[in-house]
Structure formats: structure tokens, C-alpha cells
Design a protein around this motif. Structure first.
Motif, short mmCIF file in Angstrom:
data_model
loop_
_atom_site.label_atom_id
_atom_site.label_comp_id
_atom_site.label_asym_id
_atom_site.label_seq_id
_atom_site.Cartn_x
_atom_site.Cartn_y
_atom_site.Cartn_z
N LYS A 1 42.54 80.60 37.90
CA LYS A 1 43.35 79.72 37.90
C LYS A 1 42.88 78.34 38.03
N GLN A 2 42.24 78.18 39.22
CA GLN A 2 41.86 77.25 39.77
C GLN A 2 40.59 76.55 38.76
N ALA A 3 39.84 77.59 37.93
CA ALA A 3 39.12 76.99 37.04
C ALA A 3 39.68 76.63 35.93
N GLU A 4 40.97 77.15 35.54
CA GLU A 4 41.52 76.88 34.21
C GLU A 4 42.18 75.27 34.69
N VAL A 5 42.60 75.14 35.76
CA VAL A 5 43.47 73.81 36.09
C VAL A 5 42.10 72.57 35.93
N GLN A 6 40.68 73.03 36.44
CA GLN A 6 39.96 72.26 36.75
C GLN A 6 39.34 71.91 35.23
N LYS A 7 39.52 72.86 34.19
CA LYS A 7 39.29 72.77 32.97
C LYS A 7 40.17 71.68 32.40
N ARG A 8 41.37 72.05 32.37
CA ARG A 8 42.33 71.08 31.86
C ARG A 8 42.39 69.78 32.37
N ILE A 9 41.96 69.48 33.61
CA ILE A 9 41.82 68.09 34.10
C ILE A 9 40.77 67.41 33.49
N ALA A 10 39.61 68.19 33.38
CA ALA A 10 38.25 67.55 32.85
C ALA A 10 38.42 67.35 31.40
N GLN A 11 39.52 68.35 30.93
CA GLN A 11 39.74 67.67 29.06
C GLN A 11 40.84 66.68 29.17
N SER A 12 41.72 66.66 30.09
CA SER A 12 42.50 65.49 30.03
C SER A 12 41.78 64.09 30.25
N ASN A 13 40.83 64.13 31.57
CA ASN A 13 40.03 62.96 31.78
C ASN A 13 39.32 62.44 30.54
N HIS A 14 38.63 63.43 29.89
CA HIS A 14 37.86 63.09 28.87
C HIS A 14 38.45 62.40 27.63
N ILE A 15 39.84 62.98 27.29
CA ILE A 15 40.71 62.48 26.34
C ILE A 15 41.09 61.13 26.65
N ASN A 16 41.43 61.03 27.92
CA ASN A 16 42.07 59.66 28.44
C ASN A 16 40.86 58.45 28.47
N LYS A 17 39.70 59.22 28.83
CA LYS A 17 38.49 57.82 28.71
C LYS A 17 38.35 57.65 27.15
N ALA A 18 38.38 58.60 26.18
CA ALA A 18 38.24 58.31 24.92
C ALA A 18 39.32 57.12 24.54
N ARG A 19 40.43 57.48 24.89
CA ARG A 19 41.65 56.78 24.51
C ARG A 19 41.42 55.29 25.09
N LEU A 20 41.05 55.23 26.28
CA LEU A 20 40.96 53.91 27.04
C LEU A 20 39.79 53.09 26.27
N ARG A 21 38.80 53.78 25.76
CA ARG A 21 37.66 53.22 25.14
C ARG A 21 38.13 52.56 23.56
N ILE A 22 39.08 53.44 23.03
CA ILE A 22 39.58 52.80 21.86
C ILE A 22 40.48 51.80 22.08
N LEU A 23 41.37 51.95 23.00
CA LEU A 23 42.27 50.60 23.42
C LEU A 23 41.55 49.25 23.79
#
Length: 211
Positions: free
Chosen positions: A48-70
Motif C-alpha cells: 500500500k505504501q508503494a502504491e501511495v508513493q507511486k501515485r504521489i510520484a505520478q501526481s507530482n510528475h503531472i503537476n510539474k508538466a502542467r506547471l511547465r505548460i502554464l
């Protein structure tokens, strides 16, 4: 009728050992089962911790990509508005068109103030142009409002760095209307920013409703 024979020492030892072995095996089984449950719980928690960390990493990656676009979009908009600001600083170079523009800005400011006596503030180099259009502005205002206003030109001139236009004031200077070209550009930026974004970047895929 038979009678029970007493157990000898070896038989007593064997019986006690058997009972001890059975209790030991039972207790060992309990411990093994408990440890197995503990291991499974730890393993599940790690998953569960690994899944949470994976989702957090994916979310951070998406947010960083969105921030670069903005950030890139904002850079494009900033460049566009900077270019527009440069353009308005050259509007006054065409004296005829600029005089027509000044006339419209003064008239618009007059309608907003609706005072009998109004003051026009402009750049020092625009004084002659303002003087040349005031008679026409006065006539047009009187025609529509049925009263003839008085205009004065303030000697508190706008800075030369200003792109041009006028600031109108009335009621003893307590009410002002900023009709400088810079102020008009700011209003246009606020009002047209949604349309400009759509024109440059198209609609957001996540947007479901449009005005």
C-alpha cells in the motif's frame, strides 16, 4: 475384572514427554500462525505504501508538466502584451489618427463624469492636440447631453514616458477617469484575456462549460 497396572518410570516419562511435545507443537503452531499474519500485514502495508508513493510520484510528475505548460503559456502572453505596450507608444506618431483618438477619449471621459466643469490632463507634447479637439468635443457633448461643459487643461502633465491619452477629472478633482492608452490596454487585457487564451492555446480539454 482386571485392575490397572501402575506405570513404571519410563512409561510416565514417555507420557509426560508426549504431552509436552503436543503442547509445544500447539504453541509453535500458534506462534508460526501469528508471525505469518504479522508478515502478511507488513507485506500488505509495504504494498500500500508503494502504491501511495507511486501515485504521489505520478501526481507530482503531472503537476510539474502542467506547471511547465502554464509557465510557457504565461511567457507567450507576457511577450504578446509587451509587444502591444510597445505598439501603443507609437500611436501618437500619426498626428491625425491620434487627434481623432484623443477626441474620442475626452468625449468618453466626459460622458462618464457628466460634470459642468472638467479638467483634462495629458502629456505636455499633446497640449496642442487636446486644444484642437476641445471645441468639437464640447459641441458633441452639448448635442447629446443638452448642456455645454467647460474644459480646462491641467498643467500637471502626464510623464513623457506615458504612451498618451488623457486623464479626466471632475467635481473639484475628486472624480477621475483614466483614459490613457496604458489604462485602456490594461482594460483590454482583462476583458479579452479569455478569448486570447482560446485563440492561442484552444479550449482546455478539461473544461466542460463555455460562456
Amino acid at each position: 475384572m482386571s485392575t490397572a497396572r501402575p506405570l513404571n518410570d519410563q512409561e510416565v516419562y514417555n507420557e509426560m514427554k508426549k504431552m509436552a511435545d503436543e503442547e509445544f507443537n500447539i504453541e509453535k503452531a500458534k506462534i508460526v500462525r501469528q508471525e505469518s499474519l504479522n508478515i502478511e500485514a507488513v507485506f500488505d502495508r509495504k504494498i500500500k505504501q508503494a502504491e501511495v508513493q507511486k501515485r504521489i510520484a505520478q501526481s507530482n510528475h503531472i503537476n510539474k508538466a502542467r506547471l511547465r505548460i502554464l509557465q510557457e503559456r504565461q511567457r507567450v502572453l507576457d511577450n504578446l502584451f509587451e509587444e502591444a505596450d510597445g505598439i501603443i507608444h507609437h500611436v501618437s506618431e500619426d498626428s491625425d489618427k491620434y487627434a481623432t483618438l484623443i477626441e474620442g477619449l475626452i468625449l468618453q471621459g466626459s460622458y462618464a463624469l457628466m460634470e459642468n466643469s472638467m479638467t483634462v490632463r495629458c502629456r505636455e507634447q499633446d497640449v496642442e492636440i487636446v486644444e484642437s479637439v476641445l471645441e468639437t468635443v464640447t459641441d458633441r457633448y452639448e448635442e447629446s447631453m443638452k448642456q455645454r461643459p467647460e474644459f480646462s487643461i491641467s498643467e500637471d502633465y502626464l510623464p513623457e514616458s506615458n504612451a498618451g491619452g488623457v486623464i479626466m477629472s471632475g467635481y473639484h478633482g475628486k472624480i477621475t477617469v483614466d483614459n490613457t492608452l496604458g489604462a485602456r490596454l490594461e482594460i483590454a487585457k482583462e476583458e479579452m484575456l479569455p478569448q486570447i487564451r482560446v485563440a492561442l492555446f484552444d479550449h482546455s480539454p478539461s473544461r466542460k462549460f463555455f460562456n
